[in-house]
Design a protein around this motif. Sequence first.
Motif, PDB file in Angstrom:
ATOM      1  N   GLY A 143       0.709  -1.364  -0.015  1.00 56.42           N
ATOM      2  CA  GLY A 143       0.118  -0.118  -0.067  1.00 56.42           C
ATOM      3  C   GLY A 143       0.706   1.062  -0.003  1.00 56.42           C
ATOM      4  N   ARG A 238       1.381   5.440   8.044  1.00 55.00           N
ATOM      5  CA  ARG A 238       1.282   6.163   6.744  1.00 55.00           C
ATOM      6  C   ARG A 238       0.474   5.629   5.911  1.00 55.00           C
ATOM      7  NH1 ARG A 238       3.521  10.942   8.390  1.00 55.00           N
ATOM      8  NH2 ARG A 238       4.048  11.035   6.293  1.00 55.00           N
ATOM      9  N   LEU A 239       0.058   4.314   6.105  1.00 56.13           N
ATOM     10  CA  LEU A 239      -0.803   3.624   4.990  1.00 56.13           C
ATOM     11  C   LEU A 239      -2.043   4.470   4.661  1.00 56.13           C
ATOM     12  CD1 LEU A 239      -0.115  -0.015   5.708  1.00 56.13           C
ATOM     13  CD2 LEU A 239       0.787   1.270   3.606  1.00 56.13           C
ATOM     14  N   PRO A 240      -2.555   4.561   3.547  1.00 51.27           N
ATOM     15  CA  PRO A 240      -3.836   5.166   3.224  1.00 51.27           C
ATOM     16  C   PRO A 240      -4.828   4.975   4.079  1.00 51.27           C
ATOM     17  CG  PRO A 240      -2.600   4.662   1.282  1.00 51.27           C
ATOM     18  CD  PRO A 240      -1.840   4.216   2.130  1.00 51.27           C
ATOM     19  N   HIS A 241      -5.209   3.646   4.348  1.00 52.92           N
ATOM     20  CA  HIS A 241      -6.070   3.021   4.853  1.00 52.92           C
ATOM     21  C   HIS A 241      -6.246   3.196   6.582  1.00 52.92           C
ATOM     22  CE1 HIS A 241      -3.992  -0.259   6.316  1.00 52.92           C
ATOM     23  NE2 HIS A 241      -3.346  -0.550   5.038  1.00 52.92           N
ATOM     24  N   THR A 243      -6.126   4.927  10.016  1.00 50.72           N
ATOM     25  CA  THR A 243      -6.929   5.969  10.822  1.00 50.72           C
ATOM     26  C   THR A 243      -6.401   6.300  12.031  1.00 50.72           C
ATOM     27  OG1 THR A 243      -8.282   4.246  12.087  1.00 50.72           O
ATOM     28  CG2 THR A 243      -9.153   5.249   9.815  1.00 50.72           C
TER      29      THR A 243
END
Length: 243
Positions: A143, A238-241, A243
């Motif tokens: 990711g 740091r991953l987009p998914h 939170t």
Amino acid sequence: MPERASVKPFTSVWTRERKGPREQGLSRDQIVRAAMELLDAEGLDALSMRKLGAKLGAGATSLYWHVANKDELLELVMDEVYGKVTVPEGADWRHAASAFAYGLRGAILEHPWSVGLIGVVPGLGPNALTASDRLVGSFAGGGFAGTGVDYAVNAVIAYTLGATIPEVSWLNAIKSAGTDIAGMQAAIGPTIERLASDYPSLGERYKSYTGTDFDPTTARRLAFDFGLLALLDGLETRLPHST
């Protein structure tokens, strides 16, 4: 404007066509293996083409059939070190990063002379490139995107080297002093206590480890575990998914 200094063209053993063994001569693998044995036994400063030839009972001609100079030999031995870093193909990014970090730490501890070559001898051999390719691929597949892949990979490498190189330097100093960890601690303990007298909190922390079952080797491994886990947890945010 001042003239720019000319830069010597870069060459690598990996771009040279590999020659087969000379008739009744040494193979490149034999030369590398002997060089590793010499380095492990006597350290980086002890390695020379002449000394290696003497160890192998061979003349310089046999060595230079496979490597043009000592720099090329060092490229070969460093790739042997990187060969101990096994990153499973297709592993998820956390698994790949952990395998890389523990593998590199173990390889450096096993071959402490390698500290003097990291960042000096380029890692362009098949073992180094395979480990790097799999590590990069795992982060991209997990990711991370764009330069984020490079930043994440570099963070893992920087942490591993930053945690391991001082450890190896300390162990090398102990070896040079002709003592062991306990002996070195006993020798420097009084000095540390005296100099830490103006820093009571630090002094108390140091004293808390003396006279106990504290094992420095285990402590360093646990510290490495802690730091690596914290780093991976941070990278995951740091991953987009995330939170």
